[in-house]
Each structure stands twice: as C-alpha cells, then as structure tokens.
Scaffold this active site. Structure first.
Site, PDB file in Angstrom:
ATOM      1  N   GLU A   2     -17.012  11.042   0.355  1.00 53.53           N
ATOM      2  CA  GLU A   2     -16.433  11.035  -0.999  1.00 53.53           C
ATOM      3  C   GLU A   2     -17.199  10.082  -1.923  1.00 53.53           C
ATOM      4  O   GLU A   2     -17.405  10.371  -3.095  1.00 53.53           O
ATOM      5  CB  GLU A   2     -14.947  10.656  -0.944  1.00 53.53           C
ATOM      6  N   GLY A  43       0.849  -1.193   0.000  1.00 53.07           N
ATOM      7  CA  GLY A  43       0.000   0.000   0.000  1.00 53.07           C
ATOM      8  C   GLY A  43       0.880   1.236   0.000  1.00 53.07           C
ATOM      9  O   GLY A  43       2.057   1.179  -0.364  1.00 53.07           O
ATOM     10  N   ASP A  77      -1.955   1.929   8.392  1.00 54.87           N
ATOM     11  CA  ASP A  77      -3.207   1.788   9.149  1.00 54.87           C
ATOM     12  C   ASP A  77      -3.102   0.901  10.390  1.00 54.87           C
ATOM     13  O   ASP A  77      -3.954   0.977  11.276  1.00 54.87           O
ATOM     14  CB  ASP A  77      -4.314   1.213   8.250  1.00 54.87           C
ATOM     15  N   LYS A  97      -0.292  -9.481  -1.481  1.00 51.83           N
ATOM     16  CA  LYS A  97      -1.360 -10.391  -1.892  1.00 51.83           C
ATOM     17  C   LYS A  97      -1.594 -10.345  -3.404  1.00 51.83           C
ATOM     18  O   LYS A  97      -1.796 -11.367  -4.052  1.00 51.83           O
ATOM     19  CB  LYS A  97      -2.621  -9.937  -1.166  1.00 51.83           C
TER      20      LYS A  97
END
Lengths: 405, 405
Positions: free
Chosen positions: A170, A12, A301, A38
């Site tokens: 959004e 990410g 995160d 992944k």
C-alpha cells in the site's frame, strides 16, 4: 456500593470500539470507565501509508479522542502505559497508576525487526503519526538536497521498502503516485529515482489470491518498482541495505531511504507484565480474556486468535480488532451485571482490499475478486466504515474519504 | 555584413533587465542577442527568505525565463558559465562555448564566509531556489524528528541565524511567523523553540535609521528572537556554533539549524577569468564597462560602484542591479550604432523597505520613515514593481503579490 472500574488501555481500533460500545451499553451508575492513551488523538493505522508517502496530510489520519467518547461516562487519561501489575490489579503509567476491576489491553502492535542489524537505527517505519511524518519529511529532504550538491548523489533518490505485505504494497502504491510530484517540486529527473521492494517470502502479499497479486505486481512495476522476491535483508546501514537470495553472498543496495514494513509483533508491555506470549501476542480464550486472568481482556494486535480452518493465527488487522472490541464490550457488560456466561468471539471476514494508490487496488469482497478503480472505491468504503463504526456519520463527514467517485 | 553578437550571462535582476530593454531597443537585424543562464528560470533573490522559511512556495519566487524574452530576437542557452576568455572574446560553458562582440556579466553574488571554519559544510544559505527549499525542508525535518526520539533533543528546535543584515532580518520576520504553524504541524511545544541571531557588527541592519532598527529588534524580540550583537561566529560545527564577544572565550550555542546570511561577495567566475576584483567585485567605469575592456560590462552583485557621498561602495541590491541593466542596455545600443559617447550610471535611491513578515516591516520611502502594515504594503509594491519592470502587467498578475490589503 462501589461501582466496578473498567480500564481500557489504548485508543486504537480495538480500544475505541470497546469504549464507544461500552458507553452505550452501561448506565452512568453501573461502572466507572477509564480510557488511557499515549496521545489525545486516535490515528487510522490503516491510512498511515498515505501520510508516510505524503499523499494525505497526517492531520487527516487522526482525530481527537474526545470527539468520540461520552465524557459524562468515560474519564480520559493521557499517559503512557509502562506495565500491568496483574496481582495488584493496577496499570502503571509514566506519570502515575490506575487500579482496575476489569482491564482491556488494546495497546496495539510494534514493528518486529527479527534482530536484523541496523534496522532499528537506520530504517524508517510506518507505525504511527510521528514516524509517518518523519518518513515523509525525510524523503522530501533527500529530494531537496539532491540538487544542492556539487557531486550529485543518486542514492538520495533511491528508496528501499522492506516487506511486500499489506503495508509495504500500500505504501508503494502511494509512493509511486507521489514521486512524479516530488520530481516536479524539486526539479529532479524522474528517470533517476529508484524504488526497490525486498521481500523474504517467496511471494508478494502472501495469502492473497495469486491472480490479484500478479495484477498488483505488474501495476507497481509499470510505475517503476523493482521487486526482489525471496530475498532477505541481511543488514541495514546508513548507506542502504545488504540483501541476499538464499545462500548467496550479500550484495549492497544503496539507498537514502530505507522503510521497514515487514513485521508486526505484540506490544512490549505484554511481555514486561509477565503474560505468556509469542512475540508479544497472547493466545486469548474464546471470550477474549487471558487464560488464568478473568479480569483481563486482550484485543487487537497483542491478542492471538487461531483461524481453525488453516490452524494458523489470523493476521492482526483493524477489522479483527474492531470485531473483538464489539464482543469485548458486551462481555464486560455481562460481567458487571453478574452474568458469567460470556460470548465467544469468532472472526467474520468481510473481505480485504489492498490499495495501490488513490485510483487503483485489489481486493476480495464478499468472496468476489475486484481490481482497479472498483477496488479503490471499496477501499474508501472500508475506510469510511471504520470511522462510522466508531464515531458515527458526524465523524465520516469530518474525516471521511468522501471523494469516492 | 556580420551582425554584432551581444552575450548576456546571468538572468538575475540585472541580466534580465538588460535583455528586456535591449530586445525593445534593437531591431532583429541590428544584433544577435544570446542569454546564458544556469537554470531555465529567474528567481526573485529578494523573496528567497520567504521560500526558505516556508511562508511562500519556491515556485512562487521563480518564473520561466522564456516568459519574458522575445524569442525572435534572443537565443537562450541553459548552461553554467565556467570562465570568460577575455582575449579570445569567448564565454566558456560547461557544455560548450559562446563567442561575443559585447559581453554583459550579470552572474550575481555568492555567499562570503570570511574563512569561518565549518560554515561551508554545516550552515544553510538563502542563496537560490535549491538552497532555500533545502533549508525549509531541513527545518521541517528537525521538527518532524523531535517527537520520534526517546530522549527529546531540544537542539533540533534551536535555529541560529548568522547575520542581522537585510537577509537575516527578513528571514527572521518570516521564520517567527512560520514557527507557530510548524509547532502545530509537528505537535511541538512553542516554548521549546529557540531562535538566536548573531551579528558581529555593533548594530542590527547597519546603515538603517536607528529608530527603525529599534522597532525591528523589538518586534522580533517580542516574537521570541534573541539577539547577540557585536558577537562573532568563530566556528560552525555539526552541533551548532561557537561565538565570542570581543576577546571572550568562545562559547557554544547548540542548534540543529544554522543559517548563514551575513556576507555577499562577487561571483567566483570574475576572479577565475582574471579580472581585477575585490572579493569578486570589479570597480566598473561610470559607463559600467570594465577598465581596459571596452567590450565587457559588469552589472549587479559582481560590480562595484562607489557612493560618492560617503566614499563607500553601494551595497549590492536588486534596485541597483536593475538600474544598471537599464543603462547597460542603452550603452550597448549606442555601441552597436557606433555612438561612442556612453551614458554614465548614477544610482537613484528610491528607498528601502525591510520586511518583518507578511504583515510588518520598516522602511524609508521617498525620504519618509514607515513601519508596520504600511511598510509591509510598500514592500509588496516594491516586489511587484520588479516584476512589472521586467515582465509587464502580465507577469505581475501571474506572480505578483496581489493581496496587498
């Protein structure tokens, strides 16, 4: 002499930023670098609301990881992380395992459903490429089916968005732009479409400037969104949701599509591997390492960094993950070069822009409030900047949002 | 003096051909002409397999009826026919009624499910714009969902086509061209997709030249279609179908999508209105009127005309419907001008082309057998001809298949 082995799990914003910086910082002979992910692609989590609403094709929000890694320095393994064995310094994968000297956990977050019944089974998520295109196709299928039925079921045209945070708002911005096109495509009367946003907190976009929040709400309301604020989702069913304000008796909102966009938690792998965590997030040291594990960094995160000004954690964003990736790569280089005074991470907030569709938005940039097309423009600048930081000008040309005017 | 009122119900091939000829034949003062149709658009029934497979957008297979009618001569009513009251010479609509002096019933056919359990509930049809886009969206949704599930369900990638007649085979031709694109779009392994065609008759495309049939079967097999010939669908379930060959014990074929493309019958309005019919089709007089009702014509799929050569009915096609429309319009003009010797209809078979996707096909044209790109070319000529006959060169330019080379 054996080269130290650096393993980064997750491609990410945080993981890729670490990789692209690390491959510049280190020479081929200094370390073996392994990236595990992944998928063979990176996706722009902050653009998924567009793919989910169908305003941007999902192939535009992802790119091949091999486009940005230096394959002479980085080995890429496509596999799913099952668990970290901290004691034996191994990453357990579905198809094998990888040992490490230094590990960067950048696995990203997961939706948090707070134990609300039925959400896992019946609600759609704006979580990754798979879930976004499924959501897009689900909405299209509901519209396509509407005219096929003898008894018209208007619930097929009812969409509930759970959560008026960043992702929810959004998504609503894109969805309200898309609905008129869906109505035309499937010969559906626009008046019959119903969009409801349910938020348990007392305000839309908690933490945002109230004047900007007011602007966002009124823009979305004018496009047909009904807001139920201070209202909790009690249950999700195949037919819709049950909601209640405070101690009220729950009432039903029928909906063919329920989107859950309200909560993010850390990665389940964190807890499974025995790290001390709060909702899957580990409170990392200033150098981004896990207390007690000098060879493990956590960024993005699944990490938790406290905003000292308000004594609350910074919300997980792409911006913070990328800044962490920069510091993390430098700290790994320090360790490999036997320098043990590591750099401390501090978040520099460059501003936040929340889009309200392709042509509208709200934001605070360099301390200045902006709305409308100016905000929409800044949003595209922010999106392009993320591409530039990771993949340079070539990636911006390939995947960037170039129609900025 | 009151002008006679001609009412045409249905704006398919037969109905529209009648209208466009009639509005040229008759002066404004000779008759009132009314066209009734459920939608404000005409759709090309013979192109629906493309919209269903997703190889051609559904807006390309339809056009606004008002583009081809002469509004100074024809009144258009958008409504659904409920019943014909032959005695009072009235057409009962959902929203009202229209009286007539002369009536042309051109309502088109309906799927015939032969009472097979579950087909109505669980199978998709290639019947109209609504059903075609629903089928397209259903297949896409199955592919989009496949990667979302923890336990991969390969039945989502299994598609059964019931019927190896014209519609079934043409749909398979488009579908096999579309599958590789769907696999790419949704990151699905092509090898996992399964397409099965089940046909109760002892051959594919009954009535077609055996050499051409062999060509079609081998082309589709090479693209991955498995044919089960002489095999009947016994039941359709939410999970797939039960099939049996002869007296065999039924066995299950699991499928996320079942398409029923095997049977056509006349319109239910025919029976509801008390006309003598076989499966909704009325054996009309040579002048295309209903025996005993000198003011009612039936053309297209709800009419039945015997092919004297083999003493069996002609299959319902666009070609025959359009030829009937031409004769029907002339006969109405005769009646209005008090000429009671009407023209007899006889079908002139100009040939038949069955497409196997955009780039392949089989056909017999002017008695000559053709295959491959030549047949694909002829198919586009046939498609364009239908547009030309009804809407002239302008409609061909707007909606035609112009990439013929």
């Amino acid at each position: 002499m054996r080269k130290p082995k650096v393993v980064i799990v997750g491609a990410g914003y945080g993981g890729l930023m670490t990789i692209v910086r690390l491959q510049k910082l280190l020479g081929v002979n200094e370390a073996d670098i392994v990236l595990v992910n992944k998928n063979d692609y990176h996706y722009e989590t902050t653009w998924l609301h567009e793919a989910s609403a169908g305003t941007l094709h999902h192939d535009k929000v992802r790119y091949d990881i091999r486009n940005v890694i230096d394959r002479s320095k980085v080995d890429f393994i496509q596999d799913t992380v099952v668990e970290i064995n901290k004691e034996e310094k191994k990453v357990i994968l579905e198809q094998g395992e990888v040992s490490y000297d230094y590990l960067v956990i950048a696995l990203g977050g997961e939706p948090e459903t707070f134990g609300i019944k039925g959400l896992k089974e019946y609600a759609f998520g704006i979580t990754n490429v798979n879930s976004s295109r499924q959501l897009r196709e689900h909405i299209e299928y509901q519209f396509a089916t509407y005219n096929m039925e003898e008894e018209k079921n208007e619930n097929r045209l009812s969409i509930v968005v759970g959560g008026a945070g960043f992702t929810g708002i959004e998504f609503l911005g894109e969805l309200t732009n898309r609905i008129p096109k869906l109505c035309q495509e499937y010969d559906v009367d626009f008046q019959k479409v119903k969009i409801t946003c349910v938020e348990a907190a007392p305000t839309v976009l908690p933490g945002f400037d109230p004047e900007l929040v007011k602007y966002a709400v009124s823009q979305l309301e004018s496009k047909g969104v009904e807001f139920l604020i201070g209202t909790a989702i009690k249950e999700c069913t195949p037919d819709g949701i049950l909601v209640a304000k405070g101690e009220e008796e729950p009432r039903e909102i029928k909906a063919g599509t329920v989107v859950w966009a309200a909560g993010v938690r850390g990665n389940a792998v964190i807890e499974k591997s025995g790290f001390e965590a709060m909702r899957g997030r580990v409170k990392v040291q200033p150098d981004l390492r896990v207390p007690g594990f000098d060879d493990v960094f956590i960024i993005g995160d699944s990490s938790l960094v406290i905003n000292e000004e308000i004594n609350r954690p910074f919300p997980p964003t792409a911006q913070i993950a990328m800044q962490q990736g920069e510091v993390c790569s430098r700290n790994i280089a320090f360790l490999i070069r036997d320098k043990h005074e590591l750099e401390s991470f501090s978040f520099e907030n460059k501003g936040t822009v929340c889009s309200l569709g392709d042509d509208d938005g709200i934001g605070v940039v360099f301390g200045k409030k902006i709305t409308g097309s100016k905000a929409a423009f800044m949003k595209k600048v922010v999106d392009n900047r993320a591409l530039y930081m990771i993949g340079g000008a070539g990636l911006v040309l390939k995947k960037g949002k170039l129609k900025v005017f």
